[in-house]
Design an enzyme around this catalytic site. Sequence first.
Site, PDB file in Angstrom:
ATOM      1  N   ASN A  60      -4.012   6.087   2.511  1.00  0.00           N
ATOM      2  CA  ASN A  60      -3.249   4.848   2.423  1.00  0.00           C
ATOM      3  C   ASN A  60      -4.198   3.707   2.738  1.00  0.00           C
ATOM      4  O   ASN A  60      -4.792   3.676   3.820  1.00  0.00           O
ATOM      5  CB  ASN A  60      -2.082   4.883   3.420  1.00  0.00           C
ATOM      6  CG  ASN A  60      -1.508   3.488   3.679  1.00  0.00           C
ATOM      7  OD1 ASN A  60      -1.591   2.613   2.841  1.00  0.00           O
ATOM      8  ND2 ASN A  60      -0.941   3.300   4.859  1.00  0.00           N
ATOM      9  N   MET A  89       0.831  -1.188   0.000  1.00  0.00           N
ATOM     10  CA  MET A  89       0.000   0.000   0.000  1.00  0.00           C
ATOM     11  C   MET A  89       0.874   1.250   0.000  1.00  0.00           C
ATOM     12  O   MET A  89       2.098   1.164   0.015  1.00  0.00           O
ATOM     13  CB  MET A  89      -0.945  -0.011   1.201  1.00  0.00           C
ATOM     14  CG  MET A  89      -1.988  -1.112   1.159  1.00  0.00           C
ATOM     15  SD  MET A  89      -3.148  -0.985   2.517  1.00  0.00           S
ATOM     16  CE  MET A  89      -4.054  -2.521   2.271  1.00  0.00           C
ATOM     17  N   CYS A  90       0.240   2.400   0.035  1.00  0.00           N
ATOM     18  CA  CYS A  90       0.940   3.675  -0.042  1.00  0.00           C
ATOM     19  C   CYS A  90       1.552   4.046   1.310  1.00  0.00           C
ATOM     20  O   CYS A  90       1.399   3.330   2.298  1.00  0.00           O
ATOM     21  CB  CYS A  90      -0.020   4.764  -0.496  1.00  0.00           C
ATOM     22  SG  CYS A  90      -0.946   4.353  -2.000  1.00  0.00           S
ATOM     23  N   GLN A  91       2.242   5.182   1.334  1.00  0.00           N
ATOM     24  CA  GLN A  91       2.806   5.697   2.579  1.00  0.00           C
ATOM     25  C   GLN A  91       2.412   7.160   2.731  1.00  0.00           C
ATOM     26  O   GLN A  91       2.347   7.914   1.753  1.00  0.00           O
ATOM     27  CB  GLN A  91       4.328   5.563   2.589  1.00  0.00           C
ATOM     28  CG  GLN A  91       4.811   4.123   2.609  1.00  0.00           C
ATOM     29  CD  GLN A  91       5.633   3.792   3.855  1.00  0.00           C
ATOM     30  OE1 GLN A  91       6.173   4.672   4.514  1.00  0.00           O
ATOM     31  NE2 GLN A  91       5.708   2.521   4.163  1.00  0.00           N
TER      32      GLN A  91
END
Length: 259
Positions: free
Chosen positions: A108, A1-3
Amino acid sequence: MCQLLGMNCNVPTDICFSFEGFSARGGKTDEHSDGWGIAFFEGKGCRIFLDAKPSIDSPLAELVRRYPIHSTHVIAHIRKATQGEVTLENCHPFRRELWGRYWVFAHNGNLPDFQVERKGIFQPVGDTDSEQAFCLMLNTLRENFPQGQPPLEELYQVLRKITEQIASIGVFNYLLSDGKHFFTHCSTKLCYIIRQAPFAAAHLIDEDMTVDFSELTTQRDRVAIIATTPLTDNEVWTPIQPGELLVFQDGLPLKFTHI
């Protein structure tokens, strides 16, 4: 996933040190290479930089790393795509105007099968679940408070309810700010650190870089850094509990009673 990376402080501060480590995760020390973005509030104005390139290879990211923009509210994001193409319109943070102020949002997580009825003045430009969620949040706030921005306590309660509804669908870690207040919601993973006197040195995890904040600050300065995972290895970071919605102001989390 994103940060995610956020900063909230009581005096305008630059985020160069934290962004140095954070941006390394966009293709160097981690695999978040599907674009990045950062937004800085300056009064009622908001600078925003977006790029679909990995942050480690982006000339625009290099500009941000070297250009000490001073702000009290900053939101940054590096993307690992789960929904939506790798395009500029799908890069976070997203920005809209509500009640005469810019609102900035970064997410996120993943919201499987998240579909929102296309109503209200806020509509997504890209095709991410994140931007759809942001538009739903703003449309909900506007519907509940059509006369203008309410007191923070009232705003918090409505924001919490819509956040819980969206979070029931999937993972919904986010940062949200209007330049006055800084909201953070944790579904799975988010943490923060408060830097204040007596200041000390901090060392990045993702880069061999140390800064002694006692040489750069005054006794009254206070800075909250919020991140998906800790950025430094010699400081104690506080985990935000799953399901918790915090509001930061002047570098400190505020306490609210849930209704």
